[in-house]
Scaffold this motif. Structure first.
Motif, PDB file in Angstrom:
ATOM      1  N   PRO A  44       0.832  -1.213   0.000  1.00 52.50           N
ATOM      2  CA  PRO A  44       0.000   0.000   0.000  1.00 52.50           C
ATOM      3  C   PRO A  44       0.865   1.261   0.000  1.00 52.50           C
ATOM      4  CG  PRO A  44      -0.774  -1.583   1.643  1.00 52.50           C
ATOM      5  CD  PRO A  44       0.547  -2.078   1.164  1.00 52.50           C
ATOM      6  N   GLY A  45       0.474   2.227  -0.810  1.00 51.37           N
ATOM      7  CA  GLY A  45       1.179   3.504  -0.815  1.00 51.37           C
ATOM      8  C   GLY A  45       2.422   3.559  -1.685  1.00 51.37           C
ATOM      9  N   ALA A  46       2.704   2.495  -2.421  1.00 53.41           N
ATOM     10  CA  ALA A  46       3.906   2.486  -3.264  1.00 53.41           C
ATOM     11  C   ALA A  46       3.732   3.284  -4.547  1.00 53.41           C
ATOM     12  CB  ALA A  46       4.303   1.048  -3.605  1.00 53.41           C
ATOM     13  N   GLU A 122      -4.860  -4.148 -11.022  1.00 56.94           N
ATOM     14  CA  GLU A 122      -4.152  -3.552  -9.896  1.00 56.94           C
ATOM     15  C   GLU A 122      -4.520  -4.364  -8.670  1.00 56.94           C
ATOM     16  OE1 GLU A 122      -3.831   0.521  -7.217  1.00 56.94           O
ATOM     17  OE2 GLU A 122      -4.498   0.698  -9.308  1.00 56.94           O
ATOM     18  N   ASN A 123      -3.635  -5.246  -8.270  1.00 56.58           N
ATOM     19  CA  ASN A 123      -3.913  -6.197  -7.200  1.00 56.58           C
ATOM     20  C   ASN A 123      -3.985  -5.493  -5.842  1.00 56.58           C
ATOM     21  OD1 ASN A 123      -4.143  -8.797  -5.907  1.00 56.58           O
ATOM     22  ND2 ASN A 123      -2.922  -9.657  -7.562  1.00 56.58           N
ATOM     23  N   VAL A 124      -4.447  -6.213  -4.849  1.00 58.33           N
ATOM     24  CA  VAL A 124      -4.547  -5.679  -3.490  1.00 58.33           C
ATOM     25  C   VAL A 124      -3.148  -5.328  -2.984  1.00 58.33           C
ATOM     26  CG1 VAL A 124      -5.306  -6.146  -1.134  1.00 58.33           C
ATOM     27  CG2 VAL A 124      -6.572  -7.107  -3.074  1.00 58.33           C
ATOM     28  N   GLY A 125      -3.031  -4.187  -2.296  1.00 56.93           N
ATOM     29  CA  GLY A 125      -1.744  -3.760  -1.774  1.00 56.93           C
ATOM     30  C   GLY A 125      -1.239  -4.683  -0.684  1.00 56.93           C
ATOM     31  N   ASN A 126      -0.204  -5.461  -1.031  1.00 53.52           N
ATOM     32  CA  ASN A 126       0.293  -6.495  -0.114  1.00 53.52           C
ATOM     33  C   ASN A 126       1.500  -7.153  -0.778  1.00 53.52           C
ATOM     34  OD1 ASN A 126       0.634  -8.944   1.385  1.00 53.52           O
ATOM     35  ND2 ASN A 126      -1.518  -8.886   1.977  1.00 53.52           N
ATOM     36  N   LEU A 127       2.567  -7.384  -0.054  1.00 54.17           N
ATOM     37  CA  LEU A 127       3.749  -8.017  -0.639  1.00 54.17           C
ATOM     38  C   LEU A 127       3.810  -9.520  -0.384  1.00 54.17           C
ATOM     39  CD1 LEU A 127       6.651  -5.456   0.000  1.00 54.17           C
ATOM     40  CD2 LEU A 127       5.286  -5.811  -2.059  1.00 54.17           C
ATOM     41  N   VAL A 128       2.780 -10.075   0.263  1.00 60.44           N
ATOM     42  CA  VAL A 128       2.818 -11.500   0.609  1.00 60.44           C
ATOM     43  C   VAL A 128       1.785 -12.296  -0.188  1.00 60.44           C
ATOM     44  CG1 VAL A 128       2.673 -13.189   2.457  1.00 60.44           C
ATOM     45  CG2 VAL A 128       3.669 -10.952   2.921  1.00 60.44           C
ATOM     46  N   LEU A 144       8.201  -1.106  -6.200  1.00 66.96           N
ATOM     47  CA  LEU A 144       8.872  -0.907  -4.917  1.00 66.96           C
ATOM     48  C   LEU A 144       9.162   0.577  -4.808  1.00 66.96           C
ATOM     49  CD1 LEU A 144      10.420  -1.825  -2.353  1.00 66.96           C
ATOM     50  CD2 LEU A 144      12.434  -2.088  -3.817  1.00 66.96           C
ATOM     51  N   SER A 145       8.624   1.232  -3.794  1.00 68.18           N
ATOM     52  CA  SER A 145       8.874   2.667  -3.653  1.00 68.18           C
ATOM     53  C   SER A 145      10.089   2.912  -2.768  1.00 68.18           C
ATOM     54  CB  SER A 145       7.649   3.370  -3.064  1.00 68.18           C
ATOM     55  OG  SER A 145       7.409   2.956  -1.738  1.00 68.18           O
ATOM     56  N   VAL A 146      10.781   3.989  -3.053  1.00 73.59           N
ATOM     57  CA  VAL A 146      12.008   4.337  -2.333  1.00 73.59           C
ATOM     58  C   VAL A 146      11.800   4.401  -0.815  1.00 73.59           C
ATOM     59  CG1 VAL A 146      13.648   6.226  -1.941  1.00 73.59           C
ATOM     60  CG2 VAL A 146      13.154   5.457  -4.277  1.00 73.59           C
ATOM     61  N   PRO A 147      10.720   5.009  -0.313  1.00 67.60           N
ATOM     62  CA  PRO A 147      10.552   5.076   1.149  1.00 67.60           C
ATOM     63  C   PRO A 147      10.450   3.718   1.834  1.00 67.60           C
ATOM     64  CG  PRO A 147       9.160   6.703   0.081  1.00 67.60           C
ATOM     65  CD  PRO A 147       9.696   5.829  -1.005  1.00 67.60           C
ATOM     66  N   GLU A 148      10.136   2.655   1.078  1.00 71.48           N
ATOM     67  CA  GLU A 148      10.030   1.328   1.687  1.00 71.48           C
ATOM     68  C   GLU A 148      11.388   0.733   2.044  1.00 71.48           C
ATOM     69  OE1 GLU A 148       6.884  -1.345  -0.187  1.00 71.48           O
ATOM     70  OE2 GLU A 148       7.150   0.203  -1.717  1.00 71.48           O
ATOM     71  N   GLY A 149      12.457   1.195   1.403  1.00 70.35           N
ATOM     72  CA  GLY A 149      13.778   0.688   1.702  1.00 70.35           C
ATOM     73  C   GLY A 149      14.293  -0.261   0.646  1.00 70.35           C
ATOM     74  N   ASP A 150      15.613  -0.316   0.518  1.00 62.91           N
ATOM     75  CA  ASP A 150      16.235  -1.136  -0.523  1.00 62.91           C
ATOM     76  C   ASP A 150      16.356  -2.615  -0.151  1.00 62.91           C
ATOM     77  OD1 ASP A 150      18.406  -1.196   1.299  1.00 62.91           O
ATOM     78  OD2 ASP A 150      19.374   0.497   0.308  1.00 62.91           O
ATOM     79  N   ASP A 151      15.980  -2.958   1.080  1.00 61.51           N
ATOM     80  CA  ASP A 151      16.138  -4.341   1.537  1.00 61.51           C
ATOM     81  C   ASP A 151      14.887  -5.195   1.362  1.00 61.51           C
ATOM     82  OD1 ASP A 151      14.603  -3.079   3.426  1.00 61.51           O
ATOM     83  OD2 ASP A 151      15.756  -3.770   5.163  1.00 61.51           O
ATOM     84  N   LYS A 152      13.833  -4.663   0.750  1.00 57.77           N
ATOM     85  CA  LYS A 152      12.589  -5.407   0.618  1.00 57.77           C
ATOM     86  C   LYS A 152      12.762  -6.734  -0.152  1.00 57.77           C
ATOM     87  CE  LYS A 152       9.582  -3.167   3.024  1.00 57.77           C
ATOM     88  NZ  LYS A 152      10.618  -2.427   3.778  1.00 57.77           N
ATOM     89  N   PRO A 153      13.632  -6.809  -1.155  1.00 60.39           N
ATOM     90  CA  PRO A 153      13.801  -8.109  -1.841  1.00 60.39           C
ATOM     91  C   PRO A 153      14.305  -9.209  -0.908  1.00 60.39           C
ATOM     92  CG  PRO A 153      14.694  -6.340  -3.185  1.00 60.39           C
ATOM     93  CD  PRO A 153      14.386  -5.744  -1.844  1.00 60.39           C
ATOM     94  N   ASN A 169       9.878   3.076  -7.723  1.00 62.87           N
ATOM     95  CA  ASN A 169       9.142   4.336  -7.842  1.00 62.87           C
ATOM     96  C   ASN A 169       9.561   5.354  -6.776  1.00 62.87           C
ATOM     97  OD1 ASN A 169       7.190   6.105  -8.871  1.00 62.87           O
ATOM     98  ND2 ASN A 169       5.593   5.303  -7.521  1.00 62.87           N
ATOM     99  N   LYS A 170       9.222   6.596  -7.039  1.00 65.38           N
ATOM    100  CA  LYS A 170       9.489   7.735  -6.155  1.00 65.38           C
ATOM    101  C   LYS A 170      10.979   8.044  -6.079  1.00 65.38           C
ATOM    102  CE  LYS A 170       5.277   6.804  -3.494  1.00 65.38           C
ATOM    103  NZ  LYS A 170       4.630   6.736  -2.180  1.00 65.38           N
ATOM    104  N   THR A 171      11.635   7.973  -7.226  1.00 63.17           N
ATOM    105  CA  THR A 171      13.069   8.276  -7.269  1.00 63.17           C
ATOM    106  C   THR A 171      13.349   9.733  -6.922  1.00 63.17           C
ATOM    107  OG1 THR A 171      12.878   8.655  -9.656  1.00 63.17           O
ATOM    108  CG2 THR A 171      13.605   6.464  -8.936  1.00 63.17           C
TER     109      THR A 171
END
Length: 225
Positions: A44-46, A122-128, A144-153, A169-171
């Motif tokens: 959500p919010g990405a 546009e699927n439900v906002g959720n990474l799982v 993947l938005s920048v505020p989420e962090g680079d470690d999400k993968p 996104n959000k570069t």
């Protein structure tokens, strides 16, 4: 109690196998009808809806686009996309945090009457949960938005492993966050060496042309094959 006297049913495995078969059938039907289906996922919010609006603006003159907005409730996103000048419908999941192939089929059948050739879910906002269910899409893309962090993968391996493209996104706000794009690319490559990584800013338009060129190439290949 002895397990040889009790029938054990692997429910989760059975659910996934049934869904995979339904997804394969849906892809075959989409192929026969000349429809390319894209599954767009993120947390959500990405920036899914903003990115989608920018994508629609670039491609709506080339394709007959239909968008399925999946949410637990509300029709906010569907209204926003409809304002972009394309067919848009809202799918309510009834509290579920993902769409499966059966749910996707219901949306596609609604859009089929509109003679579309590019359908975007546009699927439900959720990474799982969305990563676990094949929707019948031709290609999977995540944001993947920048505020989420680079470690999400590293934290959500399945999501990154199933995606053909990762849009970062959000570069435009990268200078304000501890986000290392080179490390992020490295982490994504560990999960999925075939994934294409495209930095974008849906707000400013950075990278949108590159992203849309990829999507147009994939859509044309599917429709012309």
């Amino acid at each position: 109690m002895s397990t040889d006297k009790v029938k054990v049913i692997e429910i989760k495995k059975s659910v996934f196998e049934d869904n995979d078969r339904e997804a394969d059938r849906l892809r075959e039907e989409l192929k026969s009808k000349g429809i390319f289906l894209l599954n767009l996922m993120s947390s959500p919010g990405a920036g899914k809806t903003t990115t989608l609006a920018a994508t629609v603006d670039k491609l709506k003159d080339k394709y007959r686009i239909g968008v399925m907005e999946a949410d637990i409730d509300s029709d906010v996103d569907a209204v926003k996309i409809a304002a972009c000048g394309v067919e848009s419908i809202q799918l309510h999941t009834g509290g579920m945090c993902h769409l499966d192939a059966g749910m996707t089929r219901q949306g596609v059948e609604e859009l089929t009457d509109k003679q579309i050739n590019l359908a975007i879910l546009e699927n439900v906002g959720n990474l799982v949960c969305p990563a676990e269910f094949d929707t019948g899409a031709v290609k999977n893309v995540m944001i993947l938005s920048v505020p989420e962090g680079d470690d999400k993968p590293l934290k959500y391996p399945l999501m990154f492993s199933i995606c053909d493209v990762v849009l970062i996104n959000k570069t435009d706000v990268m200078p304000y966050f501890d986000f290392d794009i080179d490390k992020c690319r490295e982490y994504i490559a560990k999960r999925n060496p075939d994934a294409i990584v495209i930095p974008i800013c849906a707000k400013t338009g950075e990278g949108i042309d590159t992203w849309c060129e990829w999507l147009a190439k994939q859509t044309d290949a599917w429709l012309e094959a």
